[in-house]
Structure formats: C-alpha cells, structure tokens
Design a protein around this motif. Structure first.
Motif, PDB file in Angstrom:
ATOM      1  N   ARG A  40       0.856  -1.191   0.000  1.00  0.00           N
ATOM      2  CA  ARG A  40       0.000   0.000   0.000  1.00  0.00           C
ATOM      3  C   ARG A  40       0.890   1.239   0.000  1.00  0.00           C
ATOM      4  O   ARG A  40       1.721   1.423   0.884  1.00  0.00           O
ATOM      5  N   PHE A  41       0.704   2.075  -1.031  1.00  0.00           N
ATOM      6  CA  PHE A  41       1.430   3.329  -1.143  1.00  0.00           C
ATOM      7  C   PHE A  41       0.474   4.497  -0.881  1.00  0.00           C
ATOM      8  O   PHE A  41      -0.667   4.494  -1.374  1.00  0.00           O
ATOM      9  N   LEU A  42       0.931   5.481  -0.136  1.00  0.00           N
ATOM     10  CA  LEU A  42       0.223   6.752  -0.034  1.00  0.00           C
ATOM     11  C   LEU A  42       0.993   7.736  -0.910  1.00  0.00           C
ATOM     12  O   LEU A  42       2.171   8.005  -0.663  1.00  0.00           O
ATOM     13  N   VAL A  43       0.329   8.238  -1.965  1.00  0.00           N
ATOM     14  CA  VAL A  43       1.045   9.002  -2.991  1.00  0.00           C
ATOM     15  C   VAL A  43       0.410  10.377  -3.184  1.00  0.00           C
ATOM     16  O   VAL A  43      -0.743  10.611  -2.817  1.00  0.00           O
ATOM     17  N   ARG A  44       1.167  11.261  -3.787  1.00  0.00           N
ATOM     18  CA  ARG A  44       0.643  12.578  -4.158  1.00  0.00           C
ATOM     19  C   ARG A  44      -0.392  12.396  -5.266  1.00  0.00           C
ATOM     20  O   ARG A  44      -0.215  11.585  -6.174  1.00  0.00           O
ATOM     21  N   ASP A  45      -1.448  13.153  -5.195  1.00  0.00           N
ATOM     22  CA  ASP A  45      -2.512  13.067  -6.193  1.00  0.00           C
ATOM     23  C   ASP A  45      -2.090  13.857  -7.430  1.00  0.00           C
ATOM     24  O   ASP A  45      -2.490  14.995  -7.647  1.00  0.00           O
ATOM     25  N   GLU A  46      -1.256  13.203  -8.242  1.00  0.00           N
ATOM     26  CA  GLU A  46      -0.719  13.832  -9.430  1.00  0.00           C
ATOM     27  C   GLU A  46      -0.874  12.897 -10.627  1.00  0.00           C
ATOM     28  O   GLU A  46      -0.899  11.665 -10.481  1.00  0.00           O
ATOM     29  N   VAL A  47      -0.962  13.492 -11.787  1.00  0.00           N
ATOM     30  CA  VAL A  47      -1.092  12.713 -13.014  1.00  0.00           C
ATOM     31  C   VAL A  47       0.173  11.886 -13.242  1.00  0.00           C
ATOM     32  O   VAL A  47       1.297  12.365 -13.072  1.00  0.00           O
ATOM     33  N   GLY A  48      -0.012  10.614 -13.603  1.00  0.00           N
ATOM     34  CA  GLY A  48       1.111   9.757 -13.980  1.00  0.00           C
ATOM     35  C   GLY A  48       1.692   8.922 -12.861  1.00  0.00           C
ATOM     36  O   GLY A  48       2.523   8.036 -13.118  1.00  0.00           O
ATOM     37  N   VAL A  49       1.277   9.158 -11.596  1.00  0.00           N
ATOM     38  CA  VAL A  49       1.851   8.406 -10.482  1.00  0.00           C
ATOM     39  C   VAL A  49       1.469   6.926 -10.566  1.00  0.00           C
ATOM     40  O   VAL A  49       2.305   6.042 -10.396  1.00  0.00           O
ATOM     41  N   PHE A  50       0.200   6.672 -10.862  1.00  0.00           N
ATOM     42  CA  PHE A  50      -0.294   5.300 -10.958  1.00  0.00           C
ATOM     43  C   PHE A  50       0.519   4.521 -11.999  1.00  0.00           C
ATOM     44  O   PHE A  50       1.008   3.417 -11.744  1.00  0.00           O
ATOM     45  N   ALA A  51       0.697   5.099 -13.155  1.00  0.00           N
ATOM     46  CA  ALA A  51       1.439   4.442 -14.235  1.00  0.00           C
ATOM     47  C   ALA A  51       2.916   4.276 -13.880  1.00  0.00           C
ATOM     48  O   ALA A  51       3.538   3.253 -14.210  1.00  0.00           O
ATOM     49  N   ALA A  52       3.485   5.264 -13.186  1.00  0.00           N
ATOM     50  CA  ALA A  52       4.898   5.191 -12.821  1.00  0.00           C
ATOM     51  C   ALA A  52       5.161   4.033 -11.858  1.00  0.00           C
ATOM     52  O   ALA A  52       6.169   3.312 -11.988  1.00  0.00           O
ATOM     53  N   ILE A  53       4.240   3.833 -10.918  1.00  0.00           N
ATOM     54  CA  ILE A  53       4.410   2.729  -9.968  1.00  0.00           C
ATOM     55  C   ILE A  53       4.296   1.389 -10.680  1.00  0.00           C
ATOM     56  O   ILE A  53       5.092   0.471 -10.453  1.00  0.00           O
ATOM     57  N   ALA A  54       3.315   1.274 -11.555  1.00  0.00           N
ATOM     58  CA  ALA A  54       3.150   0.027 -12.316  1.00  0.00           C
ATOM     59  C   ALA A  54       4.392  -0.267 -13.156  1.00  0.00           C
ATOM     60  O   ALA A  54       4.835  -1.418 -13.261  1.00  0.00           O
ATOM     61  N   GLN A  55       4.991   0.780 -13.733  1.00  0.00           N
ATOM     62  CA  GLN A  55       6.179   0.602 -14.557  1.00  0.00           C
ATOM     63  C   GLN A  55       7.378   0.161 -13.722  1.00  0.00           C
ATOM     64  O   GLN A  55       8.153  -0.706 -14.138  1.00  0.00           O
ATOM     65  N   ARG A  56       7.525   0.738 -12.540  1.00  0.00           N
ATOM     66  CA  ARG A  56       8.634   0.338 -11.660  1.00  0.00           C
ATOM     67  C   ARG A  56       8.506  -1.134 -11.267  1.00  0.00           C
ATOM     68  O   ARG A  56       9.499  -1.859 -11.185  1.00  0.00           O
ATOM     69  N   MET A  57       7.294  -1.570 -11.022  1.00  0.00           N
ATOM     70  CA  MET A  57       7.075  -2.971 -10.671  1.00  0.00           C
ATOM     71  C   MET A  57       7.444  -3.877 -11.854  1.00  0.00           C
ATOM     72  O   MET A  57       8.098  -4.911 -11.689  1.00  0.00           O
ATOM     73  N   ALA A  58       7.021  -3.485 -13.012  1.00  0.00           N
ATOM     74  CA  ALA A  58       7.322  -4.278 -14.206  1.00  0.00           C
ATOM     75  C   ALA A  58       8.827  -4.341 -14.454  1.00  0.00           C
ATOM     76  O   ALA A  58       9.374  -5.395 -14.819  1.00  0.00           O
ATOM     77  N   SER A  59       9.523  -3.224 -14.230  1.00  0.00           N
ATOM     78  CA  SER A  59      10.969  -3.185 -14.456  1.00  0.00           C
ATOM     79  C   SER A  59      11.715  -4.111 -13.504  1.00  0.00           C
ATOM     80  O   SER A  59      12.797  -4.614 -13.832  1.00  0.00           O
ATOM     81  N   ALA A  60      11.130  -4.342 -12.319  1.00  0.00           N
ATOM     82  CA  ALA A  60      11.753  -5.240 -11.348  1.00  0.00           C
ATOM     83  C   ALA A  60      11.349  -6.688 -11.585  1.00  0.00           C
ATOM     84  O   ALA A  60      11.716  -7.570 -10.810  1.00  0.00           O
ATOM     85  N   GLY A  61      10.574  -6.936 -12.658  1.00  0.00           N
ATOM     86  CA  GLY A  61      10.173  -8.298 -12.984  1.00  0.00           C
ATOM     87  C   GLY A  61       9.048  -8.830 -12.120  1.00  0.00           C
ATOM     88  O   GLY A  61       8.895 -10.042 -11.958  1.00  0.00           O
TER      89      GLY A  61
END
Length: 439
Positions: free
Chosen positions: A358-379
C-alpha cells in the motif's frame, strides 16, 4: 506398578502456578486413575509467601529458594513457573537435573535461550525435560511433534502463536477500531502487559517458533536468527484493504526447510479469508504442520490463560507419573541434543511469495502508471492494482494505491520500492505485508 505418589516441587505461584495447584486438587481422583498413582505438591516457593492465591498450601513445605525446591529430597519433579531466560530459573532447573529429578516448565524464554544445553543435561541424567506449556498454551503441539508424528517429515510449519496480537487484529477488523485503542482495551482486560512490546513486536512468537523449528527439523534452537516484524504498524486501512481483497491479517510465525537452509520469520501476514487459519480469532492460537504422510495438520485452542497453560503443565506431569523406573526416555527436542544439526539460516531476502503493498502518494497525473512501470521493471507480476481516495486526506491531496503481486522474490520487491521512493511520489513509507497460501 507403584502406588507411591509423584511428588512435585513448584517454583512460581502466579496465575499459572496457582491454577496448577488448584487443578491438581480438583482433579486428584481422575489423575490418580489415569496415571496409576497420586500426584501431590509437596514443596513450593514464590516471591510473596503471604499473598492470598485462593489455594490451600497448608500441607506444602515452603522454601525461600527455587534451587532448594529443585534439590529437596522429597521432590521427584521440579515444576518451574518463574519465567525469564536467566536467573533464578536457569540455576534451579540445572540443580534439579544435577539431583536426578525430572523438570516441567512453561518457560519459553528459558527453552529458547538454553534449551539445547538443558536437553543435553536431561539426557545425560536419564530424566525428562517437558515443556508443552511453553508453546501455544493448551495446544499439545510439542507432544504431537515429538511422539505422535514419528516417521513424518515436516517441510513447513506456521501458526498464530500469540493471543494478544490475535485479539488486537480481530478487534480491529470486527469493530473498526484503531490499533492504539484496541491495545489499551487488551491491557485493561489483562490480555496485554503494561509494557506490551514483547508481544506486539513479535518476540514472544519468535521464541515459540524457534522451539518448534528445532523439533521439526532436528536443528539447534536459533531464536536470534528469525526475521521479525510486529503488528504495531498495522492500520485500519490495511485491515479494510485486506478484507476487500478476500484476506485477513494475522501475525504468523513461519518456518520452512529450503535447499538454502531453514527460513524462520515472524510478521503480519495476509491469509485467504476462506482458509482455516483465517477463522482463528481473539486469543485463540493455531499451529499448522505440513507433512509428507499426514498432509497439513491444524491444531487450535486457547493459547494463554491460567487454566489452559496449567492444563499443559499437568499433562507433562502426568506423562512423568505414568513413566516407570528404567524406561528409556525420548529426547527432549525430538532428536538427541548431541545430534542436533547446526542451524543454517536461509536468507530472508530470498523468500518467494506474494505481497500486498500500500502506497500513499501525491494526487498527481502519472503516479499510478509510474508505480506500475517500476514494478514491471523489477520483474514483478501484479495480481491486482487499484487507486483509492485517502480518507485521512481531507484536502484530497493524496491517494492510496494498493497492489498485490504474484509470487516474487523479496529482493525484487525491495528494489522496486526503493525506485518508487526515489521518484518522489510517496507521502510516507510503503506498507508491505506478505501473503501466505495458508490452509
């Protein structure tokens, strides 16, 4: 068959000790029939001789020193209920063995710290060291592992081993009450100590787990080699998210044998809501043993309390009463102390399983996608990912992103979280809870 009474010397007359004396008196006739001989408390010691404990000690010899009780000529079995991993409990137990007496103890800290040494002494003297009450209260898990499961190979064991933590997590879910409020309630009811650290940070569970691990895998006790997380950082947001995903949060102790060594860990865990262990609530404990012959065996019952613990103590005493002179006793830890293998610790960061994050994040455009991408990059393969409003953010400046993963390596999870933190999107530390395919 002897009809001479088995004579007990008792050190410690707190809640458990007083319950032992009371139940031995109440169950005298039944125990005599079951054991073939009477069981009598003949000597005792405690800090305060004058305290009213609601029990009759008129026929009991009072001694001021636990060592004197352990060495007394009229004592056959020394029952240690003092507590603590050091003095005076340690010296008293050693004195009992040196005098050729059997020992029964409910002291998990003592067994976790000195169990191998004490087991070796018992075996050298040809006497018994019984400690059923040290693990999981009234559940006969030690006897089951040592005796009833002969021939079985245990590959994994896990369980709810602390009633205080289970009570807190149950109340948080059922009543929608925060951790601190439930903890205060548990303290007022006597379920938690004034200083609850030992329970809520997982140390109590770790001691019990280390003892079971030694018996299950034939290794030396390694209470200091356990990955440890408590429940103090579990929030209502975690409880609600777990429920929405079909899980419940439990503090589990888990031990398993791998090709890299033995993995021992204590931490909050999300278990499927339909699993048996998820149904274990309040102060109840439960242990699951995964074996080659029996499959998964679950035992549950009261994990604490005077009568539950006293029942386990009396069961250990009764086993001694039934034994006969000259009988070869089994090893205290299931394997002869001299044959216990050195403990080889598997690296916790190599643990593989699913995760709730569970992440508490800033309500900004692109955060959701950035987290998903970081997860994918880590396999890391995601099982689910959702974004929700943060109920504690009245200005709607933050969002909660909740995701669950398929089985993955802990090193991958840590790598991905570190990258996400470096991106600067988070408002606070990430909450990570492991997920277990618990039965």
């Amino acid at each position: 068959m002897t009809t001479e009474p088995l004579r007990i010397g008792l050190a410690g007359l707190g809640t458990v000790g007083a319950a032992v004396v009371r139940l031995l008196d109440q169950k005298r006739a039944l125990l005599t029939r079951q054991c073939g001989r009477p069981i009598e408390v003949v000597a005792a010691t405690a800090r305060d001789r004058t305290r009213d404990r609601g029990i009759d000690l008129s026929g009991v010899q009072w001694l001021d020193d636990p060592v004197a009780v352990a060495q007394a000529d009229n004592v056959d079995v020394f029952v240690e209920l003092i507590g603590g991993d050091g003095e005076p409990a340690l010296s008293a137990v050693k004195a009992a063995f040196s005098a050729g007496k059997h020992v029964v103890t409910a002291n998990k800290a003592l067994i976790a710290a000195h169990g191998v040494e004490l087991a070796a002494m018992a075996e050298e003297q040809g006497v018994l060291l019984n400690f059923e009450a040290a693990v999981a209260g009234g559940i006969p898990v030690i006897k089951t592992m040592r005796e009833a499961m002969a021939g079985n190979t245990i590959s994994r064991l896990y369980g709810i081993l602390n009633g205080t933590c289970n009570y807190i997590l149950t109340r948080m879910e059922d009543e929608e009450i925060g951790f601190e409020e439930v903890l205060a309630e548990a303290q007022s009811l006597g379920y938690a100590e004034a200083d609850p650290t030992f329970d809520i940070e997982g140390n109590d569970t770790a001691h019990k787990l280390a003892i079971m691990t030694s018996i299950a895998f034939g290794t030396r006790i390694a209470a200091d080699d356990i990955y440890l997380e408590g429940i103090s950082n579990i929030t209502l947001a975690d409880i609600r998210a777990a429920r929405d995903l079909g899980y419940r949060i439990k503090l589990l102790g888990v031990a398993q044998k791998t090709d890299r060594g033995i993995e021992q860990r204590v931490h909050p865990t999300m278990v499927p809501i339909e699993s048996q262990i998820a149904q274990v609530d309040d102060v109840t404990n439960a242990v699951v043993l995964e074996t080659d012959l029996l499959g998964a065996l679950l035992m549950s019952g009261p994990g604490a309390g005077g009568e539950a613990t006293a029942s386990a103590v009396i069961g250990d005493v009764a086993d001694i009463a039934k034994s006969r002179p000259g009988r070869q006793h089994g090893p205290a830890l299931g394997t002869p102390a001299k044959e216990l293998a050195p403990y080889e610790k598997a690296r916790m960061r190599s643990h593989e399983g699913g995760y709730f994050i569970r992440f508490l994040v800033r309500d900004e455009v692109g955060v959701f996608a950035a987290i998903a991408q970081r997860m994918a990059s880590a396999g890391i393969s995601l099982q689910s990912i959702v974004q929700r409003d943060d109920p504690d953010s009245p200005d709607h400046a933050s969002k909660a992103i909740i995701l669950t993963t398929h089985a993955t390596m802990e090193t991958s999870i840590r790598e991905a979280i570190a990258a996400i933190e470096s991106d600067g999107h988070l408002r606070g530390a990430a909450q990570v809870i492991r997920m277990e395919p618990a039965g």
